[in-house]
Design a protein around this motif. Structure first.
Motif, PDB file in Angstrom:
ATOM      1  N   LEU A  70      -5.681 -13.948   8.590  1.00 13.48           N
ATOM      2  CA  LEU A  70      -6.236 -14.638   7.547  1.00 13.48           C
ATOM      3  C   LEU A  70      -7.077 -13.331   7.002  1.00 13.48           C
ATOM      4  N   VAL A  71      -7.028 -13.175   5.584  1.00 13.72           N
ATOM      5  CA  VAL A  71      -7.644 -12.103   5.137  1.00 13.72           C
ATOM      6  C   VAL A  71      -8.754 -12.696   3.845  1.00 13.72           C
ATOM      7  N   PHE A  72      -9.880 -12.190   3.849  1.00 18.92           N
ATOM      8  CA  PHE A  72     -10.943 -12.533   2.703  1.00 18.92           C
ATOM      9  C   PHE A  72     -10.803 -11.366   2.072  1.00 18.92           C
ATOM     10  N   ALA A  73     -10.826 -11.190   0.816  1.00 17.82           N
ATOM     11  CA  ALA A  73     -10.877  -9.994  -0.095  1.00 17.82           C
ATOM     12  C   ALA A  73     -11.862 -10.204  -1.269  1.00 17.82           C
ATOM     13  N   SER A  74     -12.494  -9.054  -1.627  1.00 17.28           N
ATOM     14  CA  SER A  74     -13.540  -9.239  -2.651  1.00 17.28           C
ATOM     15  C   SER A  74     -12.874  -9.265  -4.183  1.00 17.28           C
ATOM     16  N   THR A  75     -11.742  -9.200  -4.251  1.00 15.98           N
ATOM     17  CA  THR A  75     -11.190  -8.793  -5.625  1.00 15.98           C
ATOM     18  C   THR A  75      -9.917  -9.822  -5.592  1.00 15.98           C
ATOM     19  N   PRO A  76      -9.591 -10.041  -6.719  1.00 16.99           N
ATOM     20  CA  PRO A  76      -8.396 -10.673  -6.890  1.00 16.99           C
ATOM     21  C   PRO A  76      -7.171  -9.555  -6.921  1.00 16.99           C
ATOM     22  N   TYR A  77      -5.883  -9.799  -6.476  1.00 14.65           N
ATOM     23  CA  TYR A  77      -4.854  -8.877  -6.566  1.00 14.65           C
ATOM     24  C   TYR A  77      -4.689  -8.091  -7.698  1.00 14.65           C
ATOM     25  N   GLN A  78      -4.699  -6.591  -7.639  1.00 13.34           N
ATOM     26  CA  GLN A  78      -4.460  -5.727  -8.790  1.00 13.34           C
ATOM     27  C   GLN A  78      -3.713  -4.604  -8.354  1.00 13.34           C
ATOM     28  N   GLU A  79      -2.634  -4.525  -8.643  1.00 17.58           N
ATOM     29  CA  GLU A  79      -1.772  -3.290  -8.252  1.00 17.58           C
ATOM     30  C   GLU A  79      -2.588  -2.001  -8.368  1.00 17.58           C
ATOM     31  N   SER A  80      -3.223  -1.911  -9.417  1.00 19.50           N
ATOM     32  CA  SER A  80      -3.938  -0.449  -9.547  1.00 19.50           C
ATOM     33  C   SER A  80      -4.959  -0.149  -8.592  1.00 19.50           C
ATOM     34  N   ASP A  81      -5.631  -1.264  -7.887  1.00 17.50           N
ATOM     35  CA  ASP A  81      -6.468  -0.882  -6.823  1.00 17.50           C
ATOM     36  C   ASP A  81      -5.918  -0.305  -5.575  1.00 17.50           C
ATOM     37  N   TYR A  82      -4.466  -0.297  -5.393  1.00 16.99           N
ATOM     38  CA  TYR A  82      -3.908   0.095  -3.945  1.00 16.99           C
ATOM     39  C   TYR A  82      -3.648   1.500  -4.445  1.00 16.99           C
ATOM     40  N   ILE A  83      -3.848   2.235  -3.243  1.00 17.06           N
ATOM     41  CA  ILE A  83      -3.241   3.974  -3.150  1.00 17.06           C
ATOM     42  C   ILE A  83      -2.303   3.335  -1.749  1.00 17.06           C
ATOM     43  N   ARG A  84      -0.990   3.611  -2.067  1.00 14.71           N
ATOM     44  CA  ARG A  84       0.001   3.307  -1.292  1.00 14.71           C
ATOM     45  C   ARG A  84       0.574   4.691  -0.590  1.00 14.71           C
ATOM     46  N   ASP A  85       0.130   5.848  -1.184  1.00 12.06           N
ATOM     47  CA  ASP A  85       0.658   6.931  -0.859  1.00 12.06           C
ATOM     48  C   ASP A  85      -0.382   7.979   0.254  1.00 12.06           C
ATOM     49  N   TYR A  86      -0.125   7.955   1.352  1.00 13.30           N
ATOM     50  CA  TYR A  86      -1.216   8.595   2.227  1.00 13.30           C
ATOM     51  C   TYR A  86      -1.501   9.942   1.737  1.00 13.30           C
ATOM     52  N   SER A  87      -0.674  10.886   1.369  1.00 16.11           N
ATOM     53  CA  SER A  87      -1.164  12.179   0.745  1.00 16.11           C
ATOM     54  C   SER A  87      -2.123  12.096  -0.557  1.00 16.11           C
ATOM     55  N   MET A  88      -1.745  10.937  -1.297  1.00 18.74           N
ATOM     56  CA  MET A  88      -2.547  10.494  -2.663  1.00 18.74           C
ATOM     57  C   MET A  88      -3.812  10.133  -2.097  1.00 18.74           C
ATOM     58  N   PHE A  89      -3.967   9.398  -1.066  1.00 18.36           N
ATOM     59  CA  PHE A  89      -5.342   8.899  -0.253  1.00 18.36           C
ATOM     60  C   PHE A  89      -6.279  10.082   0.140  1.00 18.36           C
ATOM     61  N   LYS A  90      -5.451  11.094   0.589  1.00 22.45           N
ATOM     62  CA  LYS A  90      -6.354  12.217   1.121  1.00 22.45           C
ATOM     63  C   LYS A  90      -6.822  12.887  -0.075  1.00 22.45           C
ATOM     64  N   GLN A  91      -5.848  12.846  -1.096  1.00 19.40           N
ATOM     65  CA  GLN A  91      -6.447  13.913  -2.359  1.00 19.40           C
ATOM     66  C   GLN A  91      -7.548  13.236  -3.176  1.00 19.40           C
ATOM     67  N   VAL A  92      -7.545  11.723  -3.437  1.00 16.15           N
ATOM     68  CA  VAL A  92      -8.168  11.056  -4.138  1.00 16.15           C
ATOM     69  C   VAL A  92      -9.670  11.431  -3.363  1.00 16.15           C
ATOM     70  N   TRP A  93      -9.883  11.041  -1.907  1.00 16.93           N
ATOM     71  CA  TRP A  93     -10.949  10.967  -1.303  1.00 16.93           C
ATOM     72  C   TRP A  93     -11.748  12.345  -0.914  1.00 16.93           C
TER      73      TRP A  93
END
Length: 135
Positions: free
Chosen positions: A109-132
């Motif tokens: 079961l998951v409680f989330a703070s926002t409705p689903y929005q694809e633009s909120d996702y970072i799905r590529d690990y190398s992109m995650f590392k670059q972004v943060w």
């Protein structure tokens, strides 16, 4: 930034009558819940998640079975949580790369703070590392 942490909900009842756990506004969930979803019948060989969120906060609960949640924060800190009690959840902050592996009987079961929005996702690990790393 808030850190990943365990949230223990009240376990009300007794073994002879059963239990109930409750989440209410202004309770243990550290955000207003805007979306609720659940996953089930996930094969044990599948690792789900494999993403981070720009803004979404989540609390994951194993209402049945076992879920192993692994998170990596932008600073490289890695945390692993084993959820196997329906009154215990784990808080996932924004910016945390997370994966989940399930026992076949697990229901998450998951409680989330926002409705689903694809633009909120970072799905590529190398992109995650670059972004943060650039922040």
């Amino acid at each position: 930034m808030q850190q990943p942490h365990i949230i223990e909900f009240a376990k009300l009842g007794a073994s002879d009558i059963g239990y109930i756990s409750v989440s209410e506004p202004d309770g243990l969930v550290p955000f207003e819940v805007k979306r609720t979803f659940w996953t089930y019948f996930t094969p044990e060989s599948i690792v789900r998640g494999r993403h981070a969120h720009h803004a979404t906060e989540q609390v994951l609960i194993a209402v049945a079975g076992r879920i192993i949640v692994t998170m990596e924060l932008p600073d490289g800190a890695i945390s692993t949580f084993v959820l196997e009690s329906p009154h215990v959840g784990v808080y996932i902050p924004p910016n945390a790369w997370h994966t989940m592996q399930y026992s076949h009987t697990a229901v998450q079961l998951v409680f989330a703070s926002t409705p689903y929005q694809e633009s909120d996702y970072i799905r590529d690990y190398s992109m995650f590392k670059q972004v943060w790393q650039s922040k």
